[in-house]
Each structure stands twice: as structure tokens, then as C-alpha cells.
Design an enzyme around this catalytic site. Structure first.
Site, PDB file in Angstrom:
ATOM      1  N   HIS A   1      -3.161   6.349   4.285  1.00 30.95           N
ATOM      2  CA  HIS A   1      -1.744   6.485   4.618  1.00 30.95           C
ATOM      3  C   HIS A   1      -1.228   7.829   4.116  1.00 30.95           C
ATOM      4  CE1 HIS A   1      -1.771   2.452   5.884  1.00 30.95           C
ATOM      5  NE2 HIS A   1      -1.081   1.862   4.930  1.00 30.95           N
TER       6      HIS A   1
ATOM      7  N   CYS B   1       0.812  -1.230   0.000  1.00 28.13           N
ATOM      8  CA  CYS B   1       0.000   0.000   0.000  1.00 28.13           C
ATOM      9  C   CYS B   1       0.843   1.277   0.000  1.00 28.13           C
ATOM     10  CB  CYS B   1      -0.937  -0.001   1.198  1.00 28.13           C
ATOM     11  SG  CYS B   1      -0.161  -0.482   2.751  1.00 28.13           S
TER      12      CYS B   1
END
EC number: 1.2.1.11
Lengths: 337, 337
Positions: free
Chosen positions: A242, A129
Site C-alpha cells: 500500500h 493495514c
């Protein structure tokens, strides 16, 4: 053509649920959806296109007749069941770390290296990710000025660990606010109102696997072994999305103005960079978006050709499920499935 | 010798309260304590050495007879009242940004450049919180291997903004957990479960003043204009203790083992670096400590001489109040007051 039989392995997890949502949103040509999971989740149901679908236990025979299998159930499940799925004629798009560095497995971010999909032999790896959102931004700069070195520090949301980590952050936050001492369970230490400079396991160098993933996967996806990356990955008390503070050195000079212009025209990137008006990417406001957001674009005055960037993306979407579905879409469009 | 008359300007704030606690803890030779604040706080009381002391309004005449004045009430108060305090014979230790880059004002971290205190002309500047904890760790490495370049990303707690920011984080966290939409007040955006890549104000370069403070103050404290620093400063939903991901390049090679050894022997530094046993500095566990904690010490393999470090310290203590009291202690010990 009336569509594909699509299996989602790990359909009850945070990424698996998001995969189902994105298949719907993208109007992916699904003939039949097969939500699969471990035996623990058997009998649970998921919603797909207005229907309630029973979750079945994932086993080799589950993949009979499956065209595309999206895996997000951890490395062990991928190692065991992906070859079984491929044997039965499915193309596997695997979100785990099992095959990413295998030279025979394409590791793909469709905005960066879609051409690698043409070489697939049944399994395609979906990158880490935090790597995905970084390379989507690095690629257009690399094409213009060649990236030499990257120093990245991450600020990673708990959703990357899974649904139980989201619950742990909420529970511990309530406990701290009520003056109680939280009991860590998913994470080794309290995550509420805290930071853990520890994602995945450590090796002898003192780096975590998460850090090594960013270092190694970036080179493979960008197709350039000379891009030097160093990383420090940190878990933060954020529910989803994130964030990354990324310092890059390039071989040719790119001004912040030019970087903004290049990135504004790049696929999958949204420039959100108007600090005078307090506009910059922030995780709490970008959940549910498929794009990668970049702001705080500044010259790094300590090197001849340097930039600082602040990059935020929904790690369950662009960092996992959306990227996997983008890969599936490319396969379909190019008759690679 | 029966002690000093000590004024604390901003005595009701987060740093001022901590200054009072540390003067007690350190058994600083206080003859009389004078808690001062703006007229809004007049009549409030603070505790000192078991006594309840009334807070007085800070005005020029307040400093009659004061030997040492610790200021932490913002830049404007420092600009107005510090010269008045000095005029009346006090030595001022100022926690604001008012005088830090004035070439006639020493900017001091006692573990790094105590010698600069001997040149003071009445005002001494206490550096920025995020700078202090970084230079305490950089100095012993600089002495051994000369620091060339620093790339730092911060993870800063809300206590650095003040007591009202701590309350805002708690309130907003409750609101998010209850499904309500938080209304930002102290910060321009929601801080609960979010990250703000924005501390202090932006200038035309796209940097914030907080970032410039780290860049400029590091050079002045370390006494080396050639140390190149670039910084990205980020507010995180942590109550207290700032954390920093620090990447450094040095002119000479220092291995992680040697860096650990040097830092273990350095004043004010605690090495907390045993990742195999999940030991690394974390902000939620280090509140109330006066030292600077460093862990995640690793070689940066992308440059010939590079290290990655993770640095955490209590920003109200070493980042502000404790550093100021250390300066006062040095002044007393060396007859500089």
C-alpha cells in the site's frame, strides 16, 4: 522453555500464509504450529519449517492447549472463535475489524504503543493495514511536534483483499491487453488499469469503513483523541504494498531536514528520499520488506507547520502479519502470554 | 464565412491526434487543416473528415496563412515556433508549459476564466492537464464559498506522457504477467503494477514541476493569488484519464448536498456520486468523455468548512485537446481571431 503452541486461523489466506513465513523468518519459538481454516480449506496443507502440515477446520475445540492464536479469517470468524480461544487459555491476536474499537481491547502497533499490551484481557487487535504504516511514521513526528491534522489519500494494492483479488487483477490485465472486456468478480468494477475509490462499505456520511478505520484507529493507537484525520481510500492496480500520500499539520514547526533525521532514527522506518537520484518508495520494489518506507518529504507551504510525505509498506507484512508477530514477540518477551 | 486555416503542431502525438478528432466532433469551422510535426514524422499521414492528410515538418513558413495554431509538441517547439506563427498572423493555443506563467499570456479554462481571452496578444496557454480538471470543479465552489486551501493527491494516467508511455505500460504489464523483469525506458522505473511519485522534474524544495504547475496555475486561472494549494502528483498504471483526491477548505460552509447541487449545475461538470449503488468516477470507464466527473463528495469533519472530492477526467481531452478546441471556439465566437 521449549516454545509455544501457535494457531494460525485463516492459514490458507494471503495474510495467514505470510504469518507462517514470518514466524519462520523471525525464529519465533513455536513448539507446535496449528494451521486452521474454514471447512472449505480442510485437508489442504501448508509448509512450516520444512514440514508439510495439514490444515484443520477451525472450531472451539481446536484451541485446546493453544498459547497464541493469530486470527486472519474475517470478522465473523473472529467474533465466533476468539472468545472460545481465550476461554481455553490462548491469547488472541486478531487481524480483523471485530474488536479494534472495543475499549477493553488493546489496538497495537509495537513501534507506537507497545505499553497497551500490558492491559490485555486475552484479545489484542491488529490495526488496519493502511493505518499501521501511517502511524509508524506519524508517531516520531507527533512526539517531537504534536500532530494536529492529517489528510491522507491511499493507493492500496489488491493483496489487501486476498489471494483471489491478486488473481483477478492478473486475469483482467491479460484480458484488457488482449482486447477483451473483463468480467468483475471480486471487485464491483474492473480493477485492471483502473482505480476504485471504494474500499470496504459506505455509510451515510459517504465515507467508507476503510476511511473510518484510518480516522478512528489512528487516534486510539496514538493515544490522542485530538488528532484530526480525514481520508480517501482508493484501490489501485498494484499487486502488493500500500502507498499513501499523507499531508500533516503539526503544532510545532518541523523542517523536512529534521523530519528526515527524526524518521531515520525511528524504529521500523526507512527513509528513502533522494529525488535528485530518482529515489523514493515504490510498491513494486518493496514487497517482502517488513519496514515502512517514507520519501517525498517536503514542506507544505500552505500552512505554518506542514509536511507532505509518501509512505509505502508491504500491507501483508507490516500491515498485517509482521505486526501481529511483533505483538506476539512482545508478549513472549514480557511474559504476557 | 467559410472557416479557418487550422494548424495542429504535434499532430502525430497523443494530444495532437485527439485535437484532430475533437475538431471533427465539434464541427469546428475548418477551411484547411495543416497537420505539422517534427521532421521525424514527416510523410506520415493523419485522417481528418474522411480525408488522408500528409503531415508536414513544422517550420516558420508553415504558418503562412494559418489562422489558428494548436501546439502540442513540447516546450522547445512552442518557444521556437509560436512567435513565428504569431508573426504570420496566427493565434496560438499552446498546450506546453512554455508560456503559462507569462503575465502577458492568458492561461484559460473556458468554464473558469474565458474573459481572460479578450486580453490575448497572439499566444494563449492551455493549462496543465491535472490543473484543468481540478479548477473546473473548484470554480463553482469558489464562487459560492471562496476556496482557502487545497490538498490534492493525483493518480495520473500514462497517456499524459505520450503514446510511447501507453505502449510501455502495455509491454511491461505483459512482461510482469509472464514472470519477466521489465526494462524501463520512458519512465525511470517500472510503471506496470507500480506507482511513481514522480511526474516531471524535481526542484530543490523536493516538489516536482507537475506539483508546482498545480499550485501556480490554479491561482492564475482562478484569478486569486490567495488560494493555497499543496500537491503530490503520482503516476499510476492506468492507460488514460487522470484521477484526483482533492481536499478543500472554504471560508464559508458548503454541505455535501449543496456542493452536489452547485456542481450538477456547473458547466462541464458531471456529478457521479451514488456510492450506495457503487457509482463514482473511475478512469477506465471515462476515456473519450469531454466532461469532468466528480464523486465521493463528503464533508471533511476535521475543519469547520471542508470537503473531500474525487475528480476524474480524460486528460487527453478536457486536460488538453478539448480545452484547446473550446478556447478556439470561444475565440471564433467572439471575433478574437
Amino acid at each position: 522453555m521449549n516454545g509455544y503452541n501457535v494457531a494460525v486461523v485463516g492459514a490458507t489466506g494471503a495474510v495467514g500464509r505470510t504469518m507462517l513465513r514470518i514466524l519462520e523468518e523471525q525464529s519465533f519459538p513455536v513448539k507446535r504450529i496449528l494451521p486452521l481454516a474454514s471447512s472449505r480449506s480442510e485437508g489442504q496443507t501448508v509448509e512450516f519449517m520444512g514440514c508439510t502440515v495439514r490444515v484443520e477446520e477451525a472450531k472451539p475445540s481446536s484451541f485446546e492447549g493453544v498459547d497464541i492464536a493469530l486470527f486472519s479469517a474475517g470478522k465473523d470468524v473472529s467474533l465466533t472463535l476468539s472468545p472460545e480461544a481465550v476461554k481455553r487459555g490462548a491469547v488472541v491476536i486478531d487481524n480483523s475489524n471485530a474488536f479494534r474499537m472495543d475499549p477493553d481491547v488493546p489496538l497495537v502497533v509495537p513501534e507506537v504503543n507497545p505499553q497497551d499490551l500490558h492491559k490485555h484481557r486475552g484479545i489484542i487487535a491488529n490495526p488496519n493495514c493502511s493505518t499501521i504504516q501511517m502511524v509508524v511514521v506519524l508517531k516520531p513526528i507527533h512526539d517531537r511536534a504534536r500532530v494536529k491534522r492529517v489528510v491522507v489519500s491511499t493507493y492500496q494494492a489488491v493483496s489487501g483483499t486476498g489471494l483471489e483479488a491478486i488473481e483477478e487483477l492478473k486475469l483482467q490485465s491479460r484480458q484488457v491487453l488482449e482486447g477483451q472486456k473483463p468480467e468483475p468478480s471480486v471487485y464491483p468494477h474492473q480493477i485492471a488499469f483502473n482505480l476504485l475509490p471504494h474500499i470496504d462499505v459506505f455509510d451515510d456520511t459517504g465515507y467508507t469503513m476503510e476511511e473510518w478505520k484510518m480516522i478512528r484507529e489512528t487516534k486510539k493507537i496514538m493515544g490522542d483523541e485530538n488528532i484530526a484525520v480525514t481520508a480517501t481510500t482508493v484501490r489501485v492496480p498494484v499487486l502488493n504494498c500500500h502507498s499513501e500520500s499523507v499531508n500533516i499539520e503539526t503544532y510545532e514547526k518541523v523542517t523536512p531536514e529534521e523530519a528526515r533525521r527524526i524518521l531515520a532514527g525511528a524504529p521500523g522506518v526507512v527513509v528513502m528520499d533522494d529525488p535528485a537520484n530518482k529515489v523514493y518508495p515504490m510498491p513494486a520494489y518493496l514487497s517482502g520488506k517488513n519496514e515502512v518506507f517514507v520519501g517525498r518529504i517536503r514542506e507544505d507551504f500552505t500552512v505554518p507547520c506542514g509536511l507532505n510525505l509518501w509512505i509505502v509498506a508491504d500491507n501483508l507484512r507490516k500491515g498485517a502479519a509482521y505486526n501481529a508477530v511483533q505483538i506476539a514477540e512482545y508478549l513472549v518477551k514480557n511474559n504476557l502470554v
